[in-house]
Design a protein around this motif. Structure first.
Motif, PDB file in Angstrom:
ATOM      1  N   LEU A  14       5.642   4.281 -15.156  1.00  0.00           N
ATOM      2  CA  LEU A  14       5.447   3.777 -13.801  1.00  0.00           C
ATOM      3  C   LEU A  14       6.183   2.442 -13.623  1.00  0.00           C
ATOM      4  O   LEU A  14       7.099   2.131 -14.368  1.00  0.00           O
ATOM      5  CB  LEU A  14       3.948   3.651 -13.512  1.00  0.00           C
ATOM      6  CG  LEU A  14       3.171   4.974 -13.632  1.00  0.00           C
ATOM      7  CD1 LEU A  14       1.677   4.739 -13.434  1.00  0.00           C
ATOM      8  CD2 LEU A  14       3.688   6.001 -12.645  1.00  0.00           C
ATOM      9  N   SER A  15       5.794   1.667 -12.628  1.00  0.00           N
ATOM     10  CA  SER A  15       6.484   0.410 -12.343  1.00  0.00           C
ATOM     11  C   SER A  15       5.510  -0.596 -11.756  1.00  0.00           C
ATOM     12  O   SER A  15       4.672  -0.235 -10.914  1.00  0.00           O
ATOM     13  CB  SER A  15       7.639   0.647 -11.362  1.00  0.00           C
ATOM     14  OG  SER A  15       8.182  -0.586 -10.929  1.00  0.00           O
ATOM     15  N   LYS A  62       6.204   6.312  -7.412  1.00  0.00           N
ATOM     16  CA  LYS A  62       5.541   5.775  -8.605  1.00  0.00           C
ATOM     17  C   LYS A  62       4.046   5.588  -8.336  1.00  0.00           C
ATOM     18  O   LYS A  62       3.192   5.907  -9.184  1.00  0.00           O
ATOM     19  CB  LYS A  62       6.165   4.449  -9.027  1.00  0.00           C
ATOM     20  CG  LYS A  62       7.566   4.561  -9.592  1.00  0.00           C
ATOM     21  CD  LYS A  62       7.588   5.291 -10.921  1.00  0.00           C
ATOM     22  CE  LYS A  62       8.968   5.293 -11.541  1.00  0.00           C
ATOM     23  NZ  LYS A  62       9.040   6.060 -12.810  1.00  0.00           N
ATOM     24  N   ASN A 102      13.215  10.471 -13.310  1.00  0.00           N
ATOM     25  CA  ASN A 102      13.370   9.753 -12.042  1.00  0.00           C
ATOM     26  C   ASN A 102      14.381  10.487 -11.186  1.00  0.00           C
ATOM     27  O   ASN A 102      15.466  10.818 -11.652  1.00  0.00           O
ATOM     28  CB  ASN A 102      13.857   8.321 -12.267  1.00  0.00           C
ATOM     29  CG  ASN A 102      12.739   7.388 -12.687  1.00  0.00           C
ATOM     30  OD1 ASN A 102      11.725   7.294 -12.012  1.00  0.00           O
ATOM     31  ND2 ASN A 102      12.923   6.714 -13.808  1.00  0.00           N
ATOM     32  N   CYS A 145       3.840   0.736 -17.552  1.00  0.00           N
ATOM     33  CA  CYS A 145       4.915  -0.009 -16.890  1.00  0.00           C
ATOM     34  C   CYS A 145       5.775  -0.645 -17.975  1.00  0.00           C
ATOM     35  O   CYS A 145       5.321  -1.571 -18.660  1.00  0.00           O
ATOM     36  CB  CYS A 145       4.341  -1.085 -15.986  1.00  0.00           C
ATOM     37  SG  CYS A 145       3.417  -0.456 -14.584  1.00  0.00           S
TER      38      CYS A 145
END
Length: 204
Positions: free
Chosen positions: A131-132, A149, A71, A171
């Motif tokens: 991911l998110s 993302k 990130n 996620c």
């Protein structure tokens, strides 16, 4: 023995993933901004380019798993309020934004091309992006984070459509320090014990 490459492996959740994989007998290689060893390449995320990774990637063994966990953040919320940020700060954040987009979204595609070209991943390899859930919801804060993302989600699906390997997104949910270990255990179980569908988004 299985082999894994974890990008973003030096601290927090990435470190827990490495520990969990090693406890399962997987030999783990990594790229990190904080850690360095004979199996981990340390890079400066603020300046790295594809040449920073190329030699390391080509020296890896054949990989069963590739996990993109890196990130790189850049923009502050004030960036979006016009005339609230000094011009030089706008330039600085814009440059950081450019680099974070490279690290988060472009660099993984470079890495995969190199790994395939060097015969380091096979048709059976599993490639995972962390991911998110927030990327699929309307956002007013951290839109750079969620936007990148979502870009990775689109990248993952496009790779899945065009290649024989398994490409998935995961996620993990909220990752507080007390969740690193249990969530990493869930992730490893998903990767090693599940019948995965390429192009699918999984939630822990």
């Amino acid at each position: 023995m299985s082999n894994a490459l974890v990008i973003g492996c030096g601290s927090k959740f990435g470190h827990a993933v490495v520990t969990g994989l090693e406890n399962q007998g997987v030999a783990v290689y990594g790229i990190s901004g904080t850690a360095e060893s004979n199996r981990v390449l340390k890079v400066d995320w603020t300046t790295c380019v594809i040449a920073s990774f190329e030699k390391f990637l080509r020296q890896l063994p054949e990989l069963d798993f590739v996990i993109f966990n890196q990130n790189s953040n850049s923009l502050t919320d004030t960036y979006w309020k016009l005339d609230s940020v000094p011009t030089l700060e706008v330039w600085r954040q814009s440059k950081q934004w450019h680099q974070s987009y490279y690290v988060n979204c472009v660099m993984p595609t470079h890495v995969l091309h190199t790994l395939v070209n060097a015969n380091k991943i096979t048709d059976q390899s599993i490639v995972t992006w962390m991911l998110s859930r927030g990327m699929l919801e309307p956002q007013t804060r951290n839109i750079n984070y969620y936007g990148q993302k979502y870009q990775n989600y689109c990248n993952m699906q496009q790779f899945a459509r065009n290649n024989p390997q398994t490409f998935i997104g995961v996620c993990p949910g909220i990752l507080t320090s007390d969740q690193y270990q249990p969530k990493s255990t869930e992730l490893i179980k998903l990767l090693t014990q599940s019948r995965l569908e390429s192009g699918k988004l999984y939630k822990l």
